[in-house]
Scaffold this motif. Structure first.
Motif, PDB file in Angstrom:
ATOM      1  N   PHE A 118       1.048  -6.026 -12.129  1.00 18.93           N
ATOM      2  CA  PHE A 118      -0.041  -4.694 -11.463  1.00 18.93           C
ATOM      3  C   PHE A 118      -0.210  -4.306 -10.651  1.00 18.93           C
ATOM      4  O   PHE A 118       0.146  -2.584 -10.291  1.00 18.93           O
ATOM      5  N   ILE A 119       0.667  -4.811  -9.295  1.00 19.81           N
ATOM      6  CA  ILE A 119       0.262  -4.606  -8.401  1.00 19.81           C
ATOM      7  C   ILE A 119       1.660  -3.175  -7.803  1.00 19.81           C
ATOM      8  O   ILE A 119       1.441  -2.634  -7.866  1.00 19.81           O
ATOM      9  N   ASP A 120       2.625  -4.004  -8.589  1.00 17.93           N
ATOM     10  CA  ASP A 120       3.347  -2.982  -8.618  1.00 17.93           C
ATOM     11  C   ASP A 120       3.843  -1.587  -9.225  1.00 17.93           C
ATOM     12  O   ASP A 120       3.969  -0.820  -8.741  1.00 17.93           O
ATOM     13  N   PHE A 121       2.948  -2.161 -10.737  1.00 21.68           N
ATOM     14  CA  PHE A 121       2.808  -1.043 -11.215  1.00 21.68           C
ATOM     15  C   PHE A 121       2.171   0.287 -10.237  1.00 21.68           C
ATOM     16  O   PHE A 121       2.192   1.474 -10.070  1.00 21.68           O
ATOM     17  N   GLY A 122       0.784  -0.385 -10.024  1.00 20.19           N
ATOM     18  CA  GLY A 122      -0.232   0.382  -9.064  1.00 20.19           C
ATOM     19  C   GLY A 122       0.621   1.548  -7.668  1.00 20.19           C
ATOM     20  O   GLY A 122       0.324   2.419  -7.200  1.00 20.19           O
ATOM     21  N   GLY A 123       1.336   0.496  -7.231  1.00 24.00           N
ATOM     22  CA  GLY A 123       2.153   1.234  -6.459  1.00 24.00           C
ATOM     23  C   GLY A 123       2.757   2.569  -6.641  1.00 24.00           C
ATOM     24  O   GLY A 123       3.567   3.060  -5.896  1.00 24.00           O
ATOM     25  N   GLN A 124       3.591   2.776  -8.019  1.00 27.80           N
ATOM     26  CA  GLN A 124       3.626   3.722  -8.407  1.00 27.80           C
ATOM     27  C   GLN A 124       2.702   4.423  -8.795  1.00 27.80           C
ATOM     28  O   GLN A 124       3.585   6.240  -9.465  1.00 27.80           O
ATOM     29  N   VAL A 125       1.835   4.235  -8.666  1.00 27.07           N
ATOM     30  CA  VAL A 125       1.019   5.425  -9.241  1.00 27.07           C
ATOM     31  C   VAL A 125      -0.422   5.809  -8.938  1.00 27.07           C
ATOM     32  O   VAL A 125      -1.710   5.968  -9.049  1.00 27.07           O
ATOM     33  N   GLY A 126      -0.240   5.897  -7.166  1.00 23.12           N
ATOM     34  CA  GLY A 126      -1.058   6.063  -5.827  1.00 23.12           C
ATOM     35  C   GLY A 126      -1.984   4.852  -6.122  1.00 23.12           C
ATOM     36  O   GLY A 126      -2.991   5.267  -4.916  1.00 23.12           O
ATOM     37  N   GLN A 127      -1.452   3.686  -6.223  1.00 19.72           N
ATOM     38  CA  GLN A 127      -2.888   2.897  -5.429  1.00 19.72           C
ATOM     39  C   GLN A 127      -1.303   1.354  -5.129  1.00 19.72           C
ATOM     40  O   GLN A 127      -1.905   0.250  -5.675  1.00 19.72           O
ATOM     41  N   PRO A 128      -1.069   2.363  -3.935  1.00 19.88           N
ATOM     42  CA  PRO A 128      -0.206   0.967  -3.071  1.00 19.88           C
ATOM     43  C   PRO A 128      -1.103   0.688  -1.998  1.00 19.88           C
ATOM     44  O   PRO A 128      -2.061   0.294  -2.210  1.00 19.88           O
ATOM     45  N   LEU A 129      -0.333  -1.083  -2.005  1.00 18.53           N
ATOM     46  CA  LEU A 129      -0.853  -2.226  -1.951  1.00 18.53           C
ATOM     47  C   LEU A 129      -0.986  -2.232  -0.050  1.00 18.53           C
ATOM     48  O   LEU A 129       0.047  -1.758   0.406  1.00 18.53           O
ATOM     49  N   ASP A 130      -2.081  -2.720   0.587  1.00 21.36           N
ATOM     50  CA  ASP A 130      -2.395  -2.031   2.019  1.00 21.36           C
ATOM     51  C   ASP A 130      -1.275  -2.720   2.925  1.00 21.36           C
ATOM     52  O   ASP A 130      -1.335  -4.104   2.255  1.00 21.36           O
ATOM     53  N   PRO A 131      -0.326  -1.845   3.129  1.00 17.96           N
ATOM     54  CA  PRO A 131       0.184  -3.162   4.327  1.00 17.96           C
ATOM     55  C   PRO A 131      -0.575  -3.852   5.287  1.00 17.96           C
ATOM     56  O   PRO A 131       0.044  -4.379   5.953  1.00 17.96           O
ATOM     57  N   GLY A 132      -1.388  -3.715   5.376  1.00 17.91           N
ATOM     58  CA  GLY A 132      -2.403  -4.358   6.347  1.00 17.91           C
ATOM     59  C   GLY A 132      -2.955  -5.873   4.884  1.00 17.91           C
ATOM     60  O   GLY A 132      -3.184  -7.153   6.799  1.00 17.91           O
ATOM     61  N   PHE A 133      -2.462  -5.370   4.278  1.00 20.55           N
ATOM     62  CA  PHE A 133      -2.782  -7.241   3.242  1.00 20.55           C
ATOM     63  C   PHE A 133      -1.558  -8.063   4.081  1.00 20.55           C
ATOM     64  O   PHE A 133      -0.464  -7.766   3.022  1.00 20.55           O
TER      65      PHE A 133
END
Length: 204
Positions: free
Chosen positions: A169-184
């Protein structure tokens, strides 16, 4: 057995689980974009019209990620991806439930109700006005996980279904406008560890 699969994070999680198990399951692609999953004969296998769906040797069918993966774990216990003991299985189920509720579900519905609205509006109940809030909920879940993450995996030293589910889901989110915050920083490092596993590429 036969796995009915399509694009999307849900079937990817099951495909990744299968790849980690090293088992061979015949597969049939379902045209999600063409709504094949929303009409017969597929709905006779899974009335919910969702993907994936696992056809068992007796002709019955299972849907839902966790149900399919629990079944495969029982049929093929090694390597254990849910757990080899009651304690391990309980811990994996706890983390799977946490990431599903806190991150995966709000992330997916945030997409369905916004970027994916044209695809989903005639297939499921959509609530466009809830999209921004759902995306915020997913981000809040990631913030909680970053704070509570011990590593190297969600269940400590064991790579489990919880990691597979969240990665899909995190990988999918990165493709649809919900990328993982690089600050994490902890979650970003975890994501890269999962991405480097052969099963991540095999299930893409």
């Amino acid at each position: 057995m036969k796995l009915y699969q399509s694009i999307g994070p849900n079937p990817r999680a099951v495909k990744m689980f299968i790849a980690e198990k090293g088992i061979d399951v015949p597969r049939q692609d379902i045209d999600l974009m063409g709504a094949e999953n929303r009409r017969a004969p597929y709905t006779s296998k899974n009335p919910a019209g969702q993907s994936p769906c696992l056809e068992l040797d007796d002709g019955s069918h299972l849907s839902e990620i966790t149900a399919i993966c629990e079944y495969l774990e029982e049929k093929h216990p090694n390597p254990p991806l849910i757990g080899a003991t009651p304690e391990q299985r309980a811990e994996t189920r706890m983390w799977t439930r946490r990431v599903d509720l806190k991150i995966c579900e709000p992330l997916a519905n945030g997409f369905r109700f916004s970027e994916g609205l044209q695809l989903f509006k005639d297939r499921i109940l959509t609530v466009p006005e809830a999209a921004a809030g759902l995306k915020s909920m997913a981000k809040d879940g990631e913030t909680w996980l970053e704070t509570n993450f011990k590593g190297p995996w969600l269940a400590g030293s064991r790579f489990t279904l919880a990691d597979i589910l969240l990665f899909s889901f995190i990988d999918f989110g990165g493709q649809v406008g919900q990328p993982l915050d690089p600050g994490f920083e902890k979650l970003t490092a975890w994501f890269e560890r999962v991405k480097a596993r052969p099963s991540a590429a095999a299930s893409a």
